[in-house]
Motif scaffolding. Structure first.
Motif, PDB file in Angstrom:
ATOM      1  N   SER A   1     -34.968  17.562  14.190  1.00  0.00           N
ATOM      2  CA  SER A   1     -34.914  18.902  13.675  1.00  0.00           C
ATOM      3  C   SER A   1     -33.654  19.793  14.013  1.00  0.00           C
ATOM      4  O   SER A   1     -32.987  20.683  13.093  1.00  0.00           O
ATOM      5  CB  SER A   1     -36.188  19.732  13.784  1.00  0.00           C
TER       6      SER A   1
ATOM      7  N   GLY B   1     -30.564  21.327  11.717  1.00  0.00           N
ATOM      8  CA  GLY B   1     -29.999  22.648  11.649  1.00  0.00           C
ATOM      9  C   GLY B   1     -28.367  22.731  12.041  1.00  0.00           C
ATOM     10  O   GLY B   1     -27.829  23.527  11.395  1.00  0.00           O
TER      11      GLY B   1
ATOM     12  N   LYS C   1     -43.216  28.402  -0.189  1.00  0.00           N
ATOM     13  CA  LYS C   1     -41.769  28.280   0.105  1.00  0.00           C
ATOM     14  C   LYS C   1     -40.885  28.883  -0.764  1.00  0.00           C
ATOM     15  O   LYS C   1     -39.863  29.552  -0.651  1.00  0.00           O
ATOM     16  CB  LYS C   1     -41.392  27.197   0.806  1.00  0.00           C
TER      17      LYS C   1
ATOM     18  N   SER D   1     -38.984  33.177  -1.520  1.00  0.00           N
ATOM     19  CA  SER D   1     -37.641  33.255  -2.045  1.00  0.00           C
ATOM     20  C   SER D   1     -37.288  34.292  -3.098  1.00  0.00           C
ATOM     21  O   SER D   1     -36.704  35.210  -3.238  1.00  0.00           O
ATOM     22  CB  SER D   1     -36.769  32.115  -2.065  1.00  0.00           C
TER      23      SER D   1
ATOM     24  N   LEU E   1     -33.751  33.034   4.052  1.00  0.00           N
ATOM     25  CA  LEU E   1     -33.642  31.819   4.665  1.00  0.00           C
ATOM     26  C   LEU E   1     -34.646  32.010   5.982  1.00  0.00           C
ATOM     27  O   LEU E   1     -35.565  31.385   6.253  1.00  0.00           O
ATOM     28  CB  LEU E   1     -32.339  31.736   5.487  1.00  0.00           C
ATOM     29  N   VAL E   2     -34.769  33.091   6.782  1.00  0.00           N
ATOM     30  CA  VAL E   2     -35.391  33.521   7.805  1.00  0.00           C
ATOM     31  C   VAL E   2     -37.039  33.446   7.243  1.00  0.00           C
ATOM     32  O   VAL E   2     -37.967  32.900   7.878  1.00  0.00           O
ATOM     33  CB  VAL E   2     -35.177  34.927   8.634  1.00  0.00           C
TER      34      VAL E   2
ATOM     35  N   PHE F   1     -38.202  32.068   4.507  1.00  0.00           N
ATOM     36  CA  PHE F   1     -38.560  30.775   4.287  1.00  0.00           C
ATOM     37  C   PHE F   1     -38.966  29.783   5.340  1.00  0.00           C
ATOM     38  O   PHE F   1     -39.865  29.265   5.307  1.00  0.00           O
ATOM     39  CB  PHE F   1     -37.314  30.123   3.558  1.00  0.00           C
ATOM     40  N   PHE F   2     -38.216  29.956   6.482  1.00  0.00           N
ATOM     41  CA  PHE F   2     -38.610  29.109   7.594  1.00  0.00           C
ATOM     42  C   PHE F   2     -39.638  29.619   8.307  1.00  0.00           C
ATOM     43  O   PHE F   2     -40.467  28.608   8.994  1.00  0.00           O
ATOM     44  CB  PHE F   2     -37.365  29.031   8.593  1.00  0.00           C
TER      45      PHE F   2
ATOM     46  N   ASP G   1     -42.392  28.256   6.488  1.00  0.00           N
ATOM     47  CA  ASP G   1     -42.586  26.634   6.623  1.00  0.00           C
ATOM     48  C   ASP G   1     -43.096  26.336   7.974  1.00  0.00           C
ATOM     49  O   ASP G   1     -43.771  25.244   8.226  1.00  0.00           O
ATOM     50  CB  ASP G   1     -40.997  26.091   6.625  1.00  0.00           C
ATOM     51  N   PHE G   2     -42.652  27.001   9.146  1.00  0.00           N
ATOM     52  CA  PHE G   2     -43.133  26.873  10.438  1.00  0.00           C
ATOM     53  C   PHE G   2     -44.618  27.109  10.424  1.00  0.00           C
ATOM     54  O   PHE G   2     -45.529  26.547  11.172  1.00  0.00           O
ATOM     55  CB  PHE G   2     -42.532  27.958  11.363  1.00  0.00           C
TER      56      PHE G   2
ATOM     57  N   LYS H   1     -46.522  24.317   8.999  1.00  0.00           N
ATOM     58  CA  LYS H   1     -46.663  22.917  10.028  1.00  0.00           C
ATOM     59  C   LYS H   1     -47.547  23.226  11.161  1.00  0.00           C
ATOM     60  O   LYS H   1     -48.084  22.385  11.443  1.00  0.00           O
ATOM     61  CB  LYS H   1     -45.168  23.036  10.775  1.00  0.00           C
TER      62      LYS H   1
ATOM     63  N   SER I   1     -46.749  17.527   9.948  1.00  0.00           N
ATOM     64  CA  SER I   1     -45.760  17.830  10.489  1.00  0.00           C
ATOM     65  C   SER I   1     -44.815  16.795  11.181  1.00  0.00           C
ATOM     66  O   SER I   1     -43.698  16.957  11.495  1.00  0.00           O
ATOM     67  CB  SER I   1     -46.175  18.898  11.669  1.00  0.00           C
TER      68      SER I   1
END
Length: 284
Positions: A36, A40, A213, A217, A263-264, A266-267, A270-271, A274, A281
């Motif tokens: 991961s 990145g 997700k 956006s 982006l922030v 979105f992650f 996503d986090f 998980k 995950s």
């Protein structure tokens, strides 16, 4: 089949959904984290490379500033007026998050209603598709008439844009539950609430987070659309003001901030997915 055998079958079928992560060797997890991290790093290198090519093209061609500026000019604008962009960014973030939360709640509820009620699905699904085809820019003035020029109208525009992906993904996720598990729940006389929370919602979670997700956006874009129509603050207002002044440096600086926000968020989604779905995950 006796009740004990049915319960034994249930214990065989259900663990892959809830307990699969516990079977993943701990020694495999650092490798996944390294993968991961490398992903990145590669993404960052790719972004920096594109920005470098953009700056090089501006230096070589030397276009007028009202036609194109380089990323360095945009970053310089950010460093000169950080408070200006941060203040307006928080406004857009608040509108986007409010719209996203509303879109998730309403979208999941509507998706579940479509799944569990064929009658509602017959009448409501075509109407939802028709409404979704209407450009949301066209709906923004309507929300402004209903809710005024303040925070609420922008949040509702963001919610309208974020809503549809959650409806579709929730419906698809609930429809993907294996027939065998439904039959097993029926044989065990599980209540509707237990079937929803213990089986169907668990299977729908990956689809719901996939839609989330996408929706986060879209919610950021929806908030900006609302600010375009009737905004006195926010990054959409910054872009419109820069456009009226032909200030491309400020405009691109606002674009960069918007991209970073999207982006922030979105992650973060996503986090969260998980953490709530540990069985999704990791890969063996």
């Amino acid at each position: 089949m006796t009740a004990s055998k049915i319960q034994t079958s249930a214990s065989i079928i259900e663990p892959p959904v809830a307990s699969e992560p516990t079977g993943i060797p701990a020694r495999g997890r650092p490798r996944i984290r390294r993968d991961s991290l490398m992903t990145g790093v590669k993404a960052a290198v790719g972004i920096l490379g594109l920005l470098g090519l953009w700056q090089l093209a501006v230096v070589v061609t030397d276009p007028p500033e009202f036609i194109l500026v380089g990323p360095l000019a945009a970053f310089q604008e950010l460093f000169i007026r950080p408070d200006y962009f941060v203040t307006n960014a928080w406004v857009t973030i608040g509108e986007a998050l409010a719209g996203f939360v509303g879109g998730v709640l309403l979208g999941v509820l509507c998706g579940a209603l479509l799944h569990y009620s064929p009658t509602v699905r017959t009448f409501l699904y075509p109407a939802l598709v028709a409404v979704d085809t209407v450009p949301k820019v066209a709906l923004a003035p309507l929300f402004i008439v209903w809710f005024g020029f303040g925070f609420e109208s922008k949040a509702f525009v963001a919610m309208a844009i974020a809503f549809f992906p959650l409806v579709i993904n929730t419906f698809d996720g609930l429809s993907s539950v294996p027939h065998e598990l439904k039959e097993l729940a029926r044989i065990n006389k599980a209540s509707t609430w237990k079937r929803l929370t213990k089986i169907e919602f668990i299977y729908a979670l990956p689809s719901i987070f996939s839609g989330s997700k996408i929706a986060i956006s879209l919610a950021v874009g929806g908030a900006v659309v609302g600010e375009f129509i009737a905004g006195s603050k926010g990054l959409g207002y910054v872009i419109m003001l820069a456009n009226s002044q032909v200030d491309l440096a400020s405009m691109f600086a606002a674009f960069f901030v918007l991209a970073a926000i999207a982006l922030v968020l979105f992650f973060i989604v996503d986090f969260t997915g998980k953490k709530l779905m540990p069985w999704k995950s990791y890969t063996k």
